[in-house]
Design a protein around this motif. Sequence first.
Motif, PDB file in Angstrom:
ATOM      1  N   GLY A 104      36.415  46.981  36.706  1.00  9.00           N
ATOM      2  CA  GLY A 104      36.031  47.551  37.991  1.00  9.00           C
ATOM      3  C   GLY A 104      34.723  47.046  38.563  1.00  9.00           C
ATOM      4  N   ARG A 105      34.348  45.801  38.209  1.00 10.24           N
ATOM      5  CA  ARG A 105      33.102  45.249  38.729  1.00 10.24           C
ATOM      6  C   ARG A 105      33.037  43.760  38.399  1.00 10.24           C
ATOM      7  NH1 ARG A 105      29.733  44.130  34.521  1.00 10.24           N
ATOM      8  NH2 ARG A 105      30.072  45.256  32.582  1.00 10.24           N
ATOM      9  N   ASN A 106      32.062  43.092  38.992  1.00 12.55           N
ATOM     10  CA  ASN A 106      31.767  41.704  38.647  1.00 12.55           C
ATOM     11  C   ASN A 106      30.864  41.679  37.415  1.00 12.55           C
ATOM     12  OD1 ASN A 106      32.728  39.593  40.637  1.00 12.55           O
ATOM     13  ND2 ASN A 106      32.004  41.202  42.015  1.00 12.55           N
ATOM     14  N   LEU A 107      30.744  40.519  36.810  1.00 14.88           N
ATOM     15  CA  LEU A 107      29.767  40.347  35.744  1.00 14.88           C
ATOM     16  C   LEU A 107      28.363  40.496  36.338  1.00 14.88           C
ATOM     17  CD1 LEU A 107      31.078  37.178  33.861  1.00 14.88           C
ATOM     18  CD2 LEU A 107      31.177  39.538  33.056  1.00 14.88           C
ATOM     19  N   THR A 108      27.468  41.080  35.557  1.00 14.61           N
ATOM     20  CA  THR A 108      26.073  41.083  35.982  1.00 14.61           C
ATOM     21  C   THR A 108      25.530  39.668  35.761  1.00 14.61           C
ATOM     22  OG1 THR A 108      25.201  41.623  33.803  1.00 14.61           O
ATOM     23  CG2 THR A 108      25.799  43.490  35.241  1.00 14.61           C
ATOM     24  N   ARG A 109      24.407  39.363  36.366  1.00 15.54           N
ATOM     25  CA  ARG A 109      23.802  38.042  36.172  1.00 15.54           C
ATOM     26  C   ARG A 109      23.417  37.828  34.709  1.00 15.54           C
ATOM     27  NH1 ARG A 109      23.231  35.695  41.131  1.00 15.54           N
ATOM     28  NH2 ARG A 109      23.372  37.158  42.860  1.00 15.54           N
ATOM     29  N   SER A 120      26.369  28.088  37.323  1.00 17.57           N
ATOM     30  CA  SER A 120      25.808  28.865  38.426  1.00 17.57           C
ATOM     31  C   SER A 120      26.583  30.167  38.590  1.00 17.57           C
ATOM     32  CB  SER A 120      25.882  28.073  39.726  1.00 17.57           C
ATOM     33  OG  SER A 120      25.114  26.903  39.610  1.00 17.57           O
ATOM     34  N   TYR A 121      25.838  31.240  38.815  1.00 21.62           N
ATOM     35  CA  TYR A 121      26.467  32.555  38.999  1.00 21.62           C
ATOM     36  C   TYR A 121      27.341  32.557  40.245  1.00 21.62           C
ATOM     37  CZ  TYR A 121      27.191  37.530  39.724  1.00 21.62           C
ATOM     38  OH  TYR A 121      27.764  38.749  39.912  1.00 21.62           O
ATOM     39  N   ARG A 122      28.493  33.201  40.143  1.00 15.78           N
ATOM     40  CA  ARG A 122      29.355  33.416  41.304  1.00 15.78           C
ATOM     41  C   ARG A 122      30.125  34.709  41.120  1.00 15.78           C
ATOM     42  NH1 ARG A 122      34.825  32.202  40.594  1.00 15.78           N
ATOM     43  NH2 ARG A 122      35.288  31.039  38.705  1.00 15.78           N
ATOM     44  N   ARG A 123      30.500  35.281  42.203  1.00 13.82           N
ATOM     45  CA  ARG A 123      31.303  36.499  42.189  1.00 13.82           C
ATOM     46  C   ARG A 123      32.724  36.142  41.793  1.00 13.82           C
ATOM     47  NH1 ARG A 123      31.526  39.970  47.585  1.00 13.82           N
ATOM     48  NH2 ARG A 123      33.520  38.957  47.738  1.00 13.82           N
ATOM     49  N   THR A 124      33.310  36.849  40.835  1.00 14.02           N
ATOM     50  CA  THR A 124      34.679  36.563  40.390  1.00 14.02           C
ATOM     51  C   THR A 124      35.672  37.589  40.894  1.00 14.02           C
ATOM     52  OG1 THR A 124      34.174  37.694  38.325  1.00 14.02           O
ATOM     53  CG2 THR A 124      34.024  35.296  38.327  1.00 14.02           C
TER      54      THR A 124
END
Length: 132
Positions: A104-109, A120-124
């Motif tokens: 229910g969420r994206n990975l945190t940084r 590089s961080y990205r929204r999945t």
Amino acid sequence: MHARTPFGEPLQGNAGLTTIRFSPDGRLAAAGTTQGTIIFFDVSSRQPLGDPLVGHSGTVVSVAFAKDGSRLVSAGNDGQVLLWDVEPWASEDTLIDRACNLVGRNLTRSEWKQFLPGKSYRRTCDQWPSGP
């Protein structure tokens, strides 16, 4: 007339294959063997994936994927027709969708750095905001 020739190298570890089918997305192939097992292959690398499926006591004579690629059916000369859940080999998009719905969420940084160092961080998960 053009001669038809195979392209690329043969599948690795293919001794005793009796039948083979592509997954719906074409990225996997499932092959039955004379040992009663089913081997999955990554088509691009031509390498086996994971451990073989074991269930038939004789030669696997036919395999077929469900339209969505989530299940496989196999038939053997032992008279058995077996259904297999092959979801672990689902497409990357399917696995990401399942993970997003589960947590229910994206990975945190911080999680991103831990599990995907150097990337590089990205929204999945499109349905959730970016992680803190």
